[in-house]
Design an enzyme around this catalytic site. Structure first.
Site, PDB file in Angstrom:
ATOM      1  N   HIS A  46       3.939   7.058   3.873  1.00  0.00           N
ATOM      2  CA  HIS A  46       4.664   5.715   3.541  1.00  0.00           C
ATOM      3  C   HIS A  46       4.093   5.096   2.095  1.00  0.00           C
ATOM      4  O   HIS A  46       3.576   4.758   2.059  1.00  0.00           O
ATOM      5  CB  HIS A  46       5.220   4.868   4.878  1.00  0.00           C
ATOM      6  CG  HIS A  46       4.387   4.193   5.516  1.00  0.00           C
ATOM      7  ND1 HIS A  46       3.297   5.181   6.612  1.00  0.00           N
ATOM      8  CD2 HIS A  46       3.571   3.023   5.045  1.00  0.00           C
ATOM      9  CE1 HIS A  46       1.822   3.888   6.560  1.00  0.00           C
ATOM     10  NE2 HIS A  46       2.544   2.706   5.963  1.00  0.00           N
ATOM     11  N   GLU A  74       8.126   0.832   5.084  1.00  0.00           N
ATOM     12  CA  GLU A  74       7.066  -0.254   6.124  1.00  0.00           C
ATOM     13  C   GLU A  74       7.332  -1.527   5.072  1.00  0.00           C
ATOM     14  O   GLU A  74       6.626  -2.148   4.242  1.00  0.00           O
ATOM     15  CB  GLU A  74       5.792   0.477   6.235  1.00  0.00           C
ATOM     16  CG  GLU A  74       5.172  -0.938   6.647  1.00  0.00           C
ATOM     17  CD  GLU A  74       3.674  -0.696   7.380  1.00  0.00           C
ATOM     18  OE1 GLU A  74       2.565  -0.991   8.379  1.00  0.00           O
ATOM     19  OE2 GLU A  74       3.265  -0.008   6.493  1.00  0.00           O
ATOM     20  N   HIS A 103       1.078  -1.638  -0.643  1.00  0.00           N
ATOM     21  CA  HIS A 103      -0.197   0.232   0.444  1.00  0.00           C
ATOM     22  C   HIS A 103       0.618   0.978  -0.512  1.00  0.00           C
ATOM     23  O   HIS A 103       2.629   1.253   0.020  1.00  0.00           O
ATOM     24  CB  HIS A 103      -0.840  -0.258   1.770  1.00  0.00           C
ATOM     25  CG  HIS A 103      -0.245   0.822   2.346  1.00  0.00           C
ATOM     26  ND1 HIS A 103       0.027  -0.920   3.672  1.00  0.00           N
ATOM     27  CD2 HIS A 103      -0.083   1.219   3.248  1.00  0.00           C
ATOM     28  CE1 HIS A 103       0.265  -0.691   4.318  1.00  0.00           C
ATOM     29  NE2 HIS A 103       0.579   0.806   4.784  1.00  0.00           N
TER      30      HIS A 103
END
Length: 134
Positions: free
Chosen positions: A79, A130, A7
């Site tokens: 992010h 991440e 994502h």
């Protein structure tokens, strides 16, 4: 080592308005808000055919998203999240190459119920990364 893009996370100043915009203007499938107290955020996932968008909104007084929104009042990309098969092996490899893992280096459980780690943006061209174990 990294797999697919899981994502892209966008910090938003108004979670309801942002969710409605994706649903109404873009016709996207928008999930329900979910609080993630361990990360200090409320998230909404927008399902796309090939990935997801994660809307981030501050949860609690010490939310890291609030400081991001203080600097970027209109919101913005916060992010990117990549999938990895083994988060511990990925962490160890990254640390051996000089990358900094944020926090104490131990994975936390993320919004998808899977272990996650964050990597320092200064080590990745200004982008907070991440990693999520799949």
């Amino acid at each position: 080592m990294i797999g697919r893009l899981n994502h892209v996370a966008i910090a938003v100043p108004d979670l309801e308005a942002a969710s409605a915009q994706y649903a109404n203007a873009l016709g996207a499938k928008v999930g329900a808000p979910q609080d993630e107290p361990d990360h200090g955020v409320t998230v909404v996932f927008i399902e796309l055919p090939n990935t997801k968008i994660e809307l981030l909104y501050p949860l609690g007084e010490n939310s890291p998203i609030q400081s991001f929104l203080d600097k970027n009042p209109s919101g913005g990309i916060h992010h990117v999240c990549y999938e990895v098969e083994d988060i511990i092996a990925a962490r160890d490899h990254l640390q051996q190459t000089g990358a900094r893992v944020l926090g104490d280096g131990a994975p936390k459980i993320g919004a998808h119920g899977k272990p996650v780690l964050f990597l320092h943006p200064k080590d990745f061209n200004g982008c907070l990364v991440e990693l999520e174990q799949v």
